[in-house]
Scaffold this motif. Sequence first.
Motif, PDB file in Angstrom:
ATOM      1  N   VAL A 144     -72.648  45.490   3.443  1.00  0.00           N
ATOM      2  CA  VAL A 144     -74.022  45.488   3.937  1.00  0.00           C
ATOM      3  C   VAL A 144     -74.987  45.430   2.758  1.00  0.00           C
ATOM      4  O   VAL A 144     -74.956  46.290   1.872  1.00  0.00           O
ATOM      5  N   LYS A 145     -75.806  44.401   2.724  1.00  0.00           N
ATOM      6  CA  LYS A 145     -76.843  44.261   1.697  1.00  0.00           C
ATOM      7  C   LYS A 145     -78.193  44.601   2.313  1.00  0.00           C
ATOM      8  O   LYS A 145     -78.383  44.502   3.527  1.00  0.00           O
ATOM      9  N   PHE A 146     -79.142  44.952   1.440  1.00  0.00           N
ATOM     10  CA  PHE A 146     -80.433  45.424   1.936  1.00  0.00           C
ATOM     11  C   PHE A 146     -81.568  44.590   1.359  1.00  0.00           C
ATOM     12  O   PHE A 146     -81.582  44.265   0.171  1.00  0.00           O
ATOM     13  N   MET A 147     -82.518  44.257   2.239  1.00  0.00           N
ATOM     14  CA  MET A 147     -83.727  43.546   1.813  1.00  0.00           C
ATOM     15  C   MET A 147     -84.914  44.129   2.561  1.00  0.00           C
ATOM     16  O   MET A 147     -84.759  44.722   3.632  1.00  0.00           O
ATOM     17  N   ARG A 148     -86.081  43.974   1.995  1.00  0.00           N
ATOM     18  CA  ARG A 148     -87.298  44.439   2.655  1.00  0.00           C
ATOM     19  C   ARG A 148     -87.628  43.523   3.835  1.00  0.00           C
ATOM     20  O   ARG A 148     -87.363  42.316   3.778  1.00  0.00           O
ATOM     21  N   PRO A 149     -88.248  44.050   4.894  1.00  0.00           N
ATOM     22  CA  PRO A 149     -88.590  43.233   6.061  1.00  0.00           C
ATOM     23  C   PRO A 149     -89.456  42.023   5.725  1.00  0.00           C
ATOM     24  O   PRO A 149     -89.334  40.968   6.353  1.00  0.00           O
ATOM     25  N   GLU A 150     -90.308  42.167   4.701  1.00  0.00           N
ATOM     26  CA  GLU A 150     -91.202  41.053   4.344  1.00  0.00           C
ATOM     27  C   GLU A 150     -90.449  39.868   3.745  1.00  0.00           C
ATOM     28  O   GLU A 150     -91.014  38.765   3.608  1.00  0.00           O
ATOM     29  N   ASN A 151     -89.183  40.069   3.419  1.00  0.00           N
ATOM     30  CA  ASN A 151     -88.372  38.957   2.883  1.00  0.00           C
ATOM     31  C   ASN A 151     -87.546  38.253   3.954  1.00  0.00           C
ATOM     32  O   ASN A 151     -86.772  37.340   3.643  1.00  0.00           O
ATOM     33  N   PHE A 152     -87.741  38.657   5.188  1.00  0.00           N
ATOM     34  CA  PHE A 152     -86.951  38.086   6.285  1.00  0.00           C
ATOM     35  C   PHE A 152     -87.197  36.585   6.429  1.00  0.00           C
ATOM     36  O   PHE A 152     -86.251  35.791   6.555  1.00  0.00           O
ATOM     37  N   ASP A 153     -88.456  36.179   6.397  1.00  0.00           N
ATOM     38  CA  ASP A 153     -88.789  34.745   6.525  1.00  0.00           C
ATOM     39  C   ASP A 153     -88.175  33.921   5.391  1.00  0.00           C
ATOM     40  O   ASP A 153     -87.669  32.813   5.617  1.00  0.00           O
ATOM     41  N   ILE A 154     -88.216  34.462   4.187  1.00  0.00           N
ATOM     42  CA  ILE A 154     -87.639  33.758   3.032  1.00  0.00           C
ATOM     43  C   ILE A 154     -86.142  33.569   3.228  1.00  0.00           C
ATOM     44  O   ILE A 154     -85.592  32.490   2.966  1.00  0.00           O
ATOM     45  N   PHE A 155     -85.493  34.606   3.736  1.00  0.00           N
ATOM     46  CA  PHE A 155     -84.053  34.535   4.000  1.00  0.00           C
ATOM     47  C   PHE A 155     -83.754  33.481   5.058  1.00  0.00           C
ATOM     48  O   PHE A 155     -82.806  32.683   4.917  1.00  0.00           O
ATOM     49  N   LEU A 156     -84.548  33.450   6.121  1.00  0.00           N
ATOM     50  CA  LEU A 156     -84.333  32.478   7.197  1.00  0.00           C
ATOM     51  C   LEU A 156     -84.441  31.047   6.666  1.00  0.00           C
ATOM     52  O   LEU A 156     -83.629  30.171   7.015  1.00  0.00           O
ATOM     53  N   LYS A 157     -85.442  30.819   5.833  1.00  0.00           N
ATOM     54  CA  LYS A 157     -85.628  29.480   5.269  1.00  0.00           C
ATOM     55  C   LYS A 157     -84.469  29.101   4.343  1.00  0.00           C
ATOM     56  O   LYS A 157     -84.039  27.940   4.301  1.00  0.00           O
ATOM     57  N   LYS A 158     -83.964  30.106   3.634  1.00  0.00           N
ATOM     58  CA  LYS A 158     -82.862  29.850   2.703  1.00  0.00           C
ATOM     59  C   LYS A 158     -81.609  29.426   3.452  1.00  0.00           C
ATOM     60  O   LYS A 158     -80.945  28.442   3.062  1.00  0.00           O
ATOM     61  N   ILE A 159     -81.254  30.145   4.547  1.00  0.00           N
ATOM     62  CA  ILE A 159     -80.048  29.752   5.274  1.00  0.00           C
ATOM     63  C   ILE A 159     -80.276  28.463   6.054  1.00  0.00           C
ATOM     64  O   ILE A 159     -79.351  27.696   6.293  1.00  0.00           O
ATOM     65  N   ALA A 160     -81.538  28.195   6.407  1.00  0.00           N
ATOM     66  CA  ALA A 160     -81.845  26.918   7.062  1.00  0.00           C
ATOM     67  C   ALA A 160     -81.608  25.760   6.096  1.00  0.00           C
ATOM     68  O   ALA A 160     -81.001  24.738   6.455  1.00  0.00           O
ATOM     69  N   ASN A 161     -82.049  25.948   4.874  1.00  0.00           N
ATOM     70  CA  ASN A 161     -81.873  24.893   3.857  1.00  0.00           C
ATOM     71  C   ASN A 161     -80.411  24.666   3.496  1.00  0.00           C
ATOM     72  O   ASN A 161     -80.036  23.584   3.033  1.00  0.00           O
ATOM     73  N   SER A 162     -79.575  25.676   3.709  1.00  0.00           N
ATOM     74  CA  SER A 162     -78.147  25.538   3.395  1.00  0.00           C
ATOM     75  C   SER A 162     -77.432  24.624   4.377  1.00  0.00           C
ATOM     76  O   SER A 162     -76.307  24.183   4.120  1.00  0.00           O
ATOM     77  N   LYS A 163     -78.072  24.380   5.537  1.00  0.00           N
ATOM     78  CA  LYS A 163     -77.533  23.530   6.609  1.00  0.00           C
ATOM     79  C   LYS A 163     -76.277  24.112   7.267  1.00  0.00           C
ATOM     80  O   LYS A 163     -75.600  23.426   8.029  1.00  0.00           O
ATOM     81  N   GLN A 164     -75.973  25.370   6.952  1.00  0.00           N
ATOM     82  CA  GLN A 164     -74.885  26.029   7.657  1.00  0.00           C
ATOM     83  C   GLN A 164     -75.341  26.339   9.090  1.00  0.00           C
ATOM     84  O   GLN A 164     -76.515  26.607   9.331  1.00  0.00           O
ATOM     85  N   LYS A 165     -74.395  26.319  10.019  1.00  0.00           N
ATOM     86  CA  LYS A 165     -74.764  26.478  11.424  1.00  0.00           C
ATOM     87  C   LYS A 165     -75.157  27.933  11.699  1.00  0.00           C
ATOM     88  O   LYS A 165     -74.446  28.874  11.349  1.00  0.00           O
TER      89      LYS A 165
END
Length: 461
Positions: free
Chosen positions: A113-134
Amino acid sequence: MKSCEKNFIDKIWINQPKMPTRKMFFHGIQFAGHTAEFKRKKVAKILRGKKCSFFILTSPDSIAWLLNIRGSDVKHTPLCLCFAAINSEGEVTLFIDPKKIDRKKRIILGDGVKFMRPENFDIFLKKIANSKQKVLVDKNKTPFSVYQTLILAKANLSFGEDPCLLPKACKNEIEISGARSAHLRDGVSLVKFLSWLYKTVGKKNITELTATKKLKKLREKNQFFKGLSFETISAVGGHAAIVHYRPSKASDEVIKCGNIFLIDSGAQYLDGTTDVTRTIFVRGGSSKPSNDQKNNFTKVLKGHIAIASATFPFGTKGYQLDPKARKYLKQSGLDYDHGTGHGVGSYLGVHEGPQSISKAKNNVNILPGMILSNEPGYYKADKYGIRIENLVTVLENREKKELFFETLTLAPIDRHLINRRMLNVKEINWLNDYHDRVYLSLKDSLDKDQLSWLKRETEPV
Protein backbone atom coordinates in the motif's frame (compact mmCIF):
# COMPACT_ATOMS: atom_id res chain seq x y z
CA MET A 1 -25.84 18.86 -20.21
CA LYS A 2 -22.45 20.53 -20.08
CA SER A 3 -19.83 19.76 -17.47
CA CYS A 4 -18.30 22.58 -15.44
CA GLU A 5 -14.79 22.87 -14.11
CA LYS A 6 -15.98 24.35 -10.83
CA ASN A 7 -18.70 23.03 -8.56
CA PHE A 8 -21.41 25.71 -8.27
CA ILE A 9 -22.68 24.14 -5.05
CA ASP A 10 -19.34 25.03 -3.47
CA LYS A 11 -19.82 28.65 -4.56
CA ILE A 12 -23.21 29.07 -2.90
CA TRP A 13 -22.60 26.83 0.15
CA ILE A 14 -21.93 29.34 2.90
CA ASN A 15 -20.01 28.09 5.96
CA GLN A 16 -19.25 24.79 4.26
CA PRO A 17 -17.52 22.54 6.82
CA LYS A 18 -13.99 21.45 6.14
CA MET A 19 -13.25 17.89 5.12
CA PRO A 20 -12.96 15.75 8.27
CA THR A 21 -9.48 14.78 9.41
CA ARG A 22 -10.34 12.29 12.14
CA LYS A 23 -7.94 9.36 12.43
CA MET A 24 -8.63 6.15 10.56
CA PHE A 25 -8.39 2.93 12.54
CA PHE A 26 -7.99 -0.74 11.76
CA HIS A 27 -10.74 -3.34 11.75
CA GLY A 28 -9.13 -6.31 13.48
CA ILE A 29 -8.67 -9.69 11.82
CA GLN A 30 -10.71 -11.25 14.65
CA PHE A 31 -13.71 -9.37 13.21
CA ALA A 32 -12.78 -9.08 9.51
CA GLY A 33 -11.89 -12.75 9.08
CA HIS A 34 -9.37 -12.11 6.27
CA THR A 35 -6.27 -9.93 6.07
CA ALA A 36 -6.08 -6.92 3.77
CA GLU A 37 -3.35 -8.71 1.82
CA PHE A 38 -5.70 -11.67 1.20
CA LYS A 39 -8.41 -9.29 -0.04
CA ARG A 40 -6.02 -7.34 -2.27
CA LYS A 41 -4.89 -10.58 -3.93
CA LYS A 42 -8.52 -11.62 -4.42
CA VAL A 43 -9.46 -8.35 -6.12
CA ALA A 44 -6.26 -8.43 -8.21
CA LYS A 45 -7.26 -11.86 -9.49
CA ILE A 46 -10.65 -10.47 -10.53
CA LEU A 47 -8.90 -7.64 -12.39
CA ARG A 48 -6.62 -10.07 -14.23
CA GLY A 49 -9.69 -12.09 -15.20
CA LYS A 50 -11.14 -8.95 -16.77
CA LYS A 51 -7.79 -8.19 -18.44
CA CYS A 52 -7.61 -4.87 -16.59
CA SER A 53 -4.53 -3.30 -15.04
CA PHE A 54 -6.23 -0.91 -12.61
CA PHE A 55 -9.47 -0.30 -10.78
CA ILE A 56 -10.30 3.13 -9.38
CA LEU A 57 -11.94 2.93 -5.94
CA THR A 58 -14.12 5.91 -5.10
CA SER A 59 -16.55 4.20 -2.70
CA PRO A 60 -15.27 4.56 0.89
CA ASP A 61 -16.99 1.33 1.94
CA SER A 62 -15.12 -0.67 -0.70
CA ILE A 63 -11.81 0.84 0.47
CA ALA A 64 -12.74 0.15 4.10
CA TRP A 65 -13.45 -3.50 3.31
CA LEU A 66 -10.38 -3.95 1.09
CA LEU A 67 -7.86 -2.58 3.59
CA ASN A 68 -9.66 -3.49 6.84
CA ILE A 69 -9.81 0.15 7.84
CA ARG A 70 -12.63 2.17 9.37
CA GLY A 71 -13.16 5.81 10.27
CA SER A 72 -15.48 8.38 11.83
CA ASP A 73 -16.06 10.69 8.87
CA VAL A 74 -19.69 9.69 8.20
CA LYS A 75 -22.44 9.63 10.81
CA HIS A 76 -23.64 6.11 11.67
CA THR A 77 -21.31 4.44 9.15
CA PRO A 78 -17.65 3.85 10.15
CA LEU A 79 -16.02 5.24 7.01
CA CYS A 80 -12.80 7.10 6.32
CA LEU A 81 -13.23 9.41 3.34
CA CYS A 82 -10.51 8.73 0.80
CA PHE A 83 -9.86 7.44 -2.73
CA ALA A 84 -7.72 4.53 -3.87
CA ALA A 85 -6.54 2.56 -6.89
CA ILE A 86 -5.58 -1.10 -7.04
CA ASN A 87 -3.56 -2.73 -9.81
CA SER A 88 -3.65 -6.27 -11.14
CA GLU A 89 -0.80 -7.26 -8.81
CA GLY A 90 -2.80 -6.27 -5.74
CA GLU A 91 -0.83 -3.08 -5.05
CA VAL A 92 -2.92 -0.21 -3.70
CA THR A 93 -2.33 3.52 -3.87
CA LEU A 94 -4.33 5.22 -1.11
CA PHE A 95 -5.17 8.91 -1.47
CA ILE A 96 -5.73 10.04 2.10
CA ASP A 97 -5.16 13.16 4.17
CA PRO A 98 -1.86 12.62 6.07
CA LYS A 99 -3.58 13.83 9.24
CA LYS A 100 -5.72 10.69 9.21
CA ILE A 101 -2.92 8.15 9.18
CA ASP A 102 0.36 8.13 11.11
CA ARG A 103 3.62 6.38 10.27
CA LYS A 104 2.85 3.35 12.46
CA LYS A 105 -0.40 2.67 10.61
CA ARG A 106 1.34 3.04 7.26
CA ILE A 107 3.83 0.39 8.30
CA ILE A 108 1.02 -1.95 9.41
CA LEU A 109 -0.67 -1.66 6.01
CA GLY A 110 2.56 -2.98 4.49
CA ASP A 111 4.61 -2.54 1.35
CA GLY A 112 1.61 -3.33 -0.86
CA VAL A 113 0.00 0.00 0.00
CA LYS A 114 1.44 3.34 -1.10
CA PHE A 115 0.22 6.71 0.11
CA MET A 116 -0.48 9.96 -1.72
CA ARG A 117 -2.28 13.16 -0.80
CA PRO A 118 -5.86 13.53 -2.12
CA GLU A 119 -4.84 16.55 -4.19
CA ASN A 120 -2.61 14.27 -6.27
CA PHE A 121 -5.48 12.01 -7.29
CA ASP A 122 -6.09 13.80 -10.61
CA ILE A 123 -2.39 13.65 -11.48
CA PHE A 124 -2.39 9.92 -10.80
CA LEU A 125 -5.48 9.38 -12.97
CA LYS A 126 -3.87 11.22 -15.87
CA LYS A 127 -0.67 9.23 -15.45
CA ILE A 128 -2.39 5.83 -15.68
CA ALA A 129 -4.50 7.16 -18.56
CA ASN A 130 -1.36 8.09 -20.46
CA SER A 131 0.06 4.60 -19.85
CA LYS A 132 -2.81 3.20 -21.99
CA GLN A 133 -3.19 0.31 -19.57
CA LYS A 134 -6.80 -0.82 -19.26
CA VAL A 135 -8.63 0.81 -16.35
CA LEU A 136 -11.80 -0.71 -14.88
CA VAL A 137 -14.44 1.86 -13.93
CA ASP A 138 -17.79 1.26 -12.23
CA LYS A 139 -20.06 3.88 -13.81
CA ASN A 140 -22.63 3.41 -11.03
CA LYS A 141 -20.12 4.30 -8.33
CA THR A 142 -17.57 6.64 -9.91
CA PRO A 143 -18.04 10.42 -9.51
CA PHE A 144 -18.43 12.22 -12.80
CA SER A 145 -15.33 14.35 -12.17
CA VAL A 146 -13.17 11.20 -11.95
CA TYR A 147 -14.79 9.72 -15.03
CA GLN A 148 -14.34 12.99 -16.93
CA THR A 149 -10.65 13.23 -15.99
CA LEU A 150 -10.06 9.75 -17.41
CA ILE A 151 -12.07 10.45 -20.56
CA LEU A 152 -10.29 13.74 -21.28
CA ALA A 153 -6.95 12.01 -20.77
CA LYS A 154 -8.10 9.37 -23.28
CA ALA A 155 -7.76 6.51 -20.84
CA ASN A 156 -8.25 2.94 -22.02
CA LEU A 157 -11.45 2.28 -20.06
CA SER A 158 -13.36 -0.90 -19.36
CA PHE A 159 -16.73 -0.63 -17.67
CA GLY A 160 -17.87 -3.09 -15.04
CA GLU A 161 -18.89 -3.59 -11.43
CA ASP A 162 -16.68 -2.63 -8.52
CA PRO A 163 -14.73 -5.89 -7.90
CA CYS A 164 -14.99 -5.36 -4.14
CA LEU A 165 -18.80 -5.45 -4.11
CA LEU A 166 -19.51 -9.18 -4.23
CA PRO A 167 -16.58 -10.28 -2.00
CA LYS A 168 -17.69 -7.65 0.54
CA ALA A 169 -21.33 -8.75 0.33
CA CYS A 170 -20.54 -12.46 0.79
CA LYS A 171 -19.46 -12.54 4.41
CA ASN A 172 -16.86 -15.08 5.54
CA GLU A 173 -17.38 -17.48 8.46
CA ILE A 174 -15.85 -15.10 11.00
CA GLU A 175 -18.13 -12.27 9.88
CA ILE A 176 -21.22 -14.50 9.99
CA SER A 177 -20.27 -15.70 13.46
CA GLY A 178 -19.78 -12.07 14.50
CA ALA A 179 -23.18 -11.12 13.10
CA ARG A 180 -24.82 -13.85 15.20
CA SER A 181 -23.07 -12.59 18.33
CA ALA A 182 -23.94 -8.96 17.62
CA HIS A 183 -27.61 -9.84 17.11
CA LEU A 184 -27.66 -11.80 20.36
CA ARG A 185 -26.50 -8.76 22.34
CA ASP A 186 -28.78 -6.49 20.32
CA GLY A 187 -31.75 -8.77 20.98
CA VAL A 188 -31.16 -8.57 24.72
CA SER A 189 -31.26 -4.76 24.50
CA LEU A 190 -34.45 -4.82 22.45
CA VAL A 191 -36.21 -7.16 24.89
CA LYS A 192 -35.14 -5.00 27.83
CA PHE A 193 -36.52 -1.99 25.97
CA LEU A 194 -39.86 -3.58 25.05
CA SER A 195 -40.44 -4.96 28.54
CA TRP A 196 -39.64 -1.51 29.97
CA LEU A 197 -42.02 0.14 27.50
CA TYR A 198 -44.95 -2.12 28.40
CA LYS A 199 -44.26 -1.64 32.10
CA THR A 200 -43.95 2.15 31.88
CA VAL A 201 -46.48 3.37 29.29
CA GLY A 202 -49.59 4.66 31.02
CA LYS A 203 -47.71 5.36 34.23
CA LYS A 204 -45.31 7.94 32.81
CA ASN A 205 -45.33 10.12 29.72
CA ILE A 206 -43.21 8.12 27.29
CA THR A 207 -42.78 9.85 23.96
CA GLU A 208 -41.26 8.83 20.65
CA LEU A 209 -38.03 10.63 21.56
CA THR A 210 -37.99 9.24 25.11
CA ALA A 211 -38.24 5.73 23.67
CA THR A 212 -35.42 6.43 21.21
CA LYS A 213 -33.09 7.61 23.98
CA LYS A 214 -33.94 4.66 26.22
CA LEU A 215 -33.14 2.07 23.55
CA LYS A 216 -29.87 3.81 22.70
CA LYS A 217 -28.80 3.79 26.36
CA LEU A 218 -29.46 0.06 26.58
CA ARG A 219 -27.40 -0.62 23.45
CA GLU A 220 -24.53 1.58 24.64
CA LYS A 221 -23.87 -0.91 27.44
CA ASN A 222 -23.22 -3.76 24.99
CA GLN A 223 -19.79 -5.16 24.25
CA PHE A 224 -18.27 -3.86 20.98
CA PHE A 225 -20.92 -1.10 20.64
CA LYS A 226 -19.65 1.75 18.45
CA GLY A 227 -22.84 3.72 17.71
CA LEU A 228 -26.21 3.55 16.00
CA SER A 229 -26.36 2.27 12.44
CA PHE A 230 -28.96 4.93 11.49
CA GLU A 231 -31.29 7.44 13.11
CA THR A 232 -33.98 5.50 14.94
CA ILE A 233 -37.51 5.57 13.51
CA SER A 234 -39.74 5.78 16.57
CA ALA A 235 -43.30 6.30 15.43
CA VAL A 236 -46.72 6.11 17.04
CA GLY A 237 -50.12 6.12 15.34
CA GLY A 238 -50.22 8.05 12.07
CA HIS A 239 -46.49 8.76 12.26
CA ALA A 240 -45.85 5.03 11.76
CA ALA A 241 -47.52 5.31 8.35
CA ILE A 242 -44.61 7.53 7.24
CA VAL A 243 -41.99 5.02 6.14
CA HIS A 244 -38.93 7.09 7.05
CA TYR A 245 -40.40 9.22 9.82
CA ARG A 246 -37.91 10.70 12.30
CA PRO A 247 -39.21 12.14 15.56
CA SER A 248 -38.28 15.71 16.38
CA LYS A 249 -39.09 18.08 19.23
CA ALA A 250 -41.80 19.58 17.03
CA SER A 251 -43.40 16.25 16.04
CA ASP A 252 -42.77 14.22 19.21
CA GLU A 253 -45.90 12.40 20.41
CA VAL A 254 -46.76 10.55 23.60
CA ILE A 255 -47.05 6.76 23.27
CA LYS A 256 -50.44 5.85 24.69
CA CYS A 257 -52.23 2.60 25.36
CA GLY A 258 -54.35 1.60 22.39
CA ASN A 259 -51.79 2.89 19.87
CA ILE A 260 -49.72 0.99 17.36
CA PHE A 261 -46.06 1.83 17.90
CA LEU A 262 -43.34 1.09 15.32
CA ILE A 263 -39.65 1.23 16.16
CA ASP A 264 -37.01 0.67 13.47
CA SER A 265 -33.50 0.82 14.88
CA GLY A 266 -30.02 -0.65 14.67
CA ALA A 267 -26.49 -0.50 15.98
CA GLN A 268 -22.90 -0.71 14.84
CA TYR A 269 -20.81 -3.28 16.68
CA LEU A 270 -17.24 -4.24 15.89
CA ASP A 271 -18.50 -7.72 15.03
CA GLY A 272 -21.64 -6.78 13.10
CA THR A 273 -24.28 -4.29 12.03
CA THR A 274 -27.91 -4.65 13.12
CA ASP A 275 -31.23 -3.35 11.79
CA VAL A 276 -34.54 -4.45 13.30
CA THR A 277 -38.14 -3.25 13.22
CA ARG A 278 -40.89 -4.24 15.61
CA THR A 279 -44.49 -3.09 15.47
CA ILE A 280 -46.43 -3.47 18.70
CA PHE A 281 -49.89 -2.74 19.99
CA VAL A 282 -49.47 -0.79 23.21
CA ARG A 283 -51.69 -2.70 25.60
CA GLY A 284 -53.38 -1.28 28.64
CA GLY A 285 -56.83 -1.21 30.20
CA SER A 286 -59.53 -2.50 27.85
CA SER A 287 -57.75 -1.45 24.66
CA LYS A 288 -57.56 -4.05 21.91
CA PRO A 289 -56.29 -3.89 18.32
CA SER A 290 -58.98 -3.60 15.66
CA ASN A 291 -59.73 -6.43 13.25
CA ASP A 292 -58.31 -4.26 10.46
CA GLN A 293 -55.02 -3.86 12.33
CA LYS A 294 -54.77 -7.56 13.20
CA ASN A 295 -55.63 -8.75 9.71
CA ASN A 296 -53.14 -6.42 8.03
CA PHE A 297 -50.42 -7.24 10.56
CA THR A 298 -51.00 -10.94 9.91
CA LYS A 299 -50.75 -10.46 6.14
CA VAL A 300 -47.40 -8.72 6.64
CA LEU A 301 -46.29 -11.52 8.99
CA LYS A 302 -47.25 -14.18 6.45
CA GLY A 303 -45.09 -12.41 3.86
CA HIS A 304 -42.23 -12.15 6.34
CA ILE A 305 -42.44 -15.86 7.12
CA ALA A 306 -42.59 -16.70 3.39
CA ILE A 307 -39.20 -15.00 2.88
CA ALA A 308 -37.67 -16.33 6.10
CA SER A 309 -38.60 -19.93 5.28
CA ALA A 310 -37.87 -19.80 1.54
CA THR A 311 -35.56 -22.31 -0.12
CA PHE A 312 -34.30 -21.52 -3.59
CA PRO A 313 -31.77 -22.65 -6.21
CA PHE A 314 -28.46 -21.01 -7.05
CA GLY A 315 -29.01 -18.24 -9.58
CA THR A 316 -32.06 -16.82 -7.80
CA LYS A 317 -32.39 -13.03 -7.88
CA GLY A 318 -33.98 -10.86 -5.23
CA TYR A 319 -36.83 -9.75 -7.48
CA GLN A 320 -37.81 -13.42 -7.88
CA LEU A 321 -38.24 -13.76 -4.10
CA ASP A 322 -40.00 -10.41 -3.59
CA PRO A 323 -43.52 -11.57 -4.65
CA LYS A 324 -43.54 -14.04 -1.74
CA ALA A 325 -43.48 -11.12 0.71
CA ARG A 326 -46.30 -9.19 -1.01
CA LYS A 327 -48.59 -12.11 -1.92
CA TYR A 328 -51.01 -11.93 0.99
CA LEU A 329 -51.29 -8.14 0.95
CA LYS A 330 -51.90 -8.13 -2.79
CA GLN A 331 -54.71 -10.64 -2.41
CA SER A 332 -56.52 -7.80 -0.61
CA GLY A 333 -55.39 -5.13 -3.08
CA LEU A 334 -52.71 -3.83 -0.69
CA ASP A 335 -48.95 -3.33 -1.05
CA TYR A 336 -46.04 -1.34 0.34
CA ASP A 337 -43.93 1.21 -1.50
CA HIS A 338 -40.43 0.09 -0.55
CA GLY A 339 -38.15 -2.86 -1.08
CA THR A 340 -38.52 -6.05 0.91
CA GLY A 341 -34.83 -6.38 1.66
CA HIS A 342 -31.51 -4.55 1.41
CA GLY A 343 -27.98 -5.78 1.92
CA VAL A 344 -26.23 -5.08 5.23
CA GLY A 345 -22.50 -4.70 5.88
CA SER A 346 -20.22 -6.10 8.56
CA TYR A 347 -19.46 -3.10 10.77
CA LEU A 348 -20.08 -1.06 7.63
CA GLY A 349 -23.16 0.36 5.92
CA VAL A 350 -26.58 -0.69 7.17
CA HIS A 351 -27.58 -0.40 3.51
CA GLU A 352 -25.15 -2.29 1.31
CA GLY A 353 -25.25 -3.54 -2.26
CA PRO A 354 -25.29 -5.10 -4.65
CA GLN A 355 -27.92 -7.54 -3.35
CA SER A 356 -31.53 -6.67 -2.65
CA ILE A 357 -35.03 -8.14 -2.49
CA SER A 358 -37.43 -5.83 -4.29
CA LYS A 359 -39.62 -5.35 -7.34
CA ALA A 360 -36.68 -3.76 -9.16
CA LYS A 361 -34.98 -6.07 -11.67
CA ASN A 362 -31.64 -6.33 -9.91
CA ASN A 363 -29.77 -9.12 -11.69
CA VAL A 364 -27.39 -9.87 -8.80
CA ASN A 365 -27.72 -13.45 -7.56
CA ILE A 366 -28.52 -14.10 -3.91
CA LEU A 367 -25.35 -15.87 -2.72
CA PRO A 368 -24.14 -17.70 0.40
CA GLY A 369 -22.81 -15.36 3.07
CA MET A 370 -24.91 -12.38 2.06
CA ILE A 371 -26.82 -10.59 4.80
CA LEU A 372 -30.14 -8.98 3.90
CA SER A 373 -33.12 -7.49 5.65
CA ASN A 374 -36.55 -9.12 5.51
CA GLU A 375 -38.98 -6.24 6.05
CA PRO A 376 -42.42 -6.31 4.43
CA GLY A 377 -44.87 -3.71 5.70
CA TYR A 378 -48.21 -1.99 5.33
CA TYR A 379 -49.00 1.69 5.88
CA LYS A 380 -52.47 3.15 6.34
CA ALA A 381 -52.12 6.89 5.83
CA ASP A 382 -52.64 8.98 8.97
CA LYS A 383 -53.73 5.89 10.92
CA TYR A 384 -50.94 3.38 11.55
CA GLY A 385 -47.96 1.63 10.02
CA ILE A 386 -46.77 -1.97 10.20
CA ARG A 387 -43.32 -3.35 9.47
CA ILE A 388 -41.69 -6.56 10.66
CA GLU A 389 -37.96 -6.59 10.00
CA ASN A 390 -35.34 -9.20 10.76
CA LEU A 391 -31.90 -9.59 9.24
CA VAL A 392 -31.16 -12.90 7.56
CA THR A 393 -28.04 -14.52 6.17
CA VAL A 394 -27.90 -16.83 3.17
CA LEU A 395 -26.73 -20.38 3.83
CA GLU A 396 -26.22 -23.36 1.54
CA ASN A 397 -27.77 -26.80 1.88
CA ARG A 398 -25.04 -28.74 0.07
CA GLU A 399 -26.95 -32.00 0.15
CA LYS A 400 -29.96 -30.52 -1.64
CA LYS A 401 -27.84 -28.02 -3.61
CA GLU A 402 -30.11 -25.14 -2.63
CA LEU A 403 -30.00 -21.97 -0.56
CA PHE A 404 -32.00 -20.87 2.47
CA PHE A 405 -32.10 -18.07 5.02
CA GLU A 406 -31.03 -18.13 8.65
CA THR A 407 -32.73 -15.41 10.69
CA LEU A 408 -30.17 -13.46 12.72
CA THR A 409 -32.44 -11.05 14.60
CA LEU A 410 -33.68 -12.19 18.00
CA ALA A 411 -36.75 -10.32 19.30
CA PRO A 412 -40.39 -11.32 19.86
CA ILE A 413 -43.06 -10.51 17.29
CA ASP A 414 -46.22 -9.09 18.88
CA ARG A 415 -48.61 -12.04 19.21
CA HIS A 416 -51.47 -9.71 20.18
CA LEU A 417 -51.56 -8.27 16.66
CA ILE A 418 -51.88 -11.70 15.04
CA ASN A 419 -55.09 -13.24 13.71
CA ARG A 420 -54.20 -16.88 14.30
CA ARG A 421 -56.95 -18.13 12.01
CA MET A 422 -55.15 -16.58 9.04
CA LEU A 423 -51.99 -18.63 9.63
CA ASN A 424 -51.49 -22.12 8.26
CA VAL A 425 -49.76 -24.93 10.18
CA LYS A 426 -46.32 -24.23 8.64
CA GLU A 427 -46.56 -20.55 9.52
CA ILE A 428 -47.63 -21.30 13.09
CA ASN A 429 -44.75 -23.75 13.46
CA TRP A 430 -42.27 -21.21 12.09
CA LEU A 431 -43.46 -18.52 14.51
CA ASN A 432 -43.46 -20.85 17.53
CA ASP A 433 -40.01 -22.19 16.63
CA TYR A 434 -38.68 -18.66 16.18
CA HIS A 435 -40.09 -17.51 19.52
CA ASP A 436 -38.69 -20.61 21.23
CA ARG A 437 -35.26 -19.75 19.81
CA VAL A 438 -35.60 -16.13 20.93
CA TYR A 439 -36.45 -17.19 24.47
CA LEU A 440 -33.70 -19.79 24.79
CA SER A 441 -31.08 -17.46 23.28
CA LEU A 442 -31.84 -14.44 25.48
CA LYS A 443 -33.15 -15.80 28.78
CA ASP A 444 -29.81 -15.96 30.60
CA SER A 445 -29.13 -12.25 30.03
CA LEU A 446 -32.34 -10.90 31.57
CA ASP A 447 -33.50 -10.09 35.08
CA LYS A 448 -36.54 -11.74 36.67
CA ASP A 449 -39.13 -9.21 35.41
CA GLN A 450 -37.67 -9.07 31.91
CA LEU A 451 -37.55 -12.86 31.71
CA SER A 452 -41.15 -13.14 32.86
CA TRP A 453 -42.21 -10.66 30.17
CA LEU A 454 -40.26 -12.49 27.46
CA LYS A 455 -41.74 -15.85 28.50
CA ARG A 456 -45.27 -14.46 28.06
CA GLU A 457 -44.44 -12.84 24.74
CA THR A 458 -42.93 -16.00 23.27
CA GLU A 459 -45.64 -18.45 24.29
CA PRO A 460 -46.96 -20.61 21.42
CA VAL A 461 -49.78 -19.06 19.39
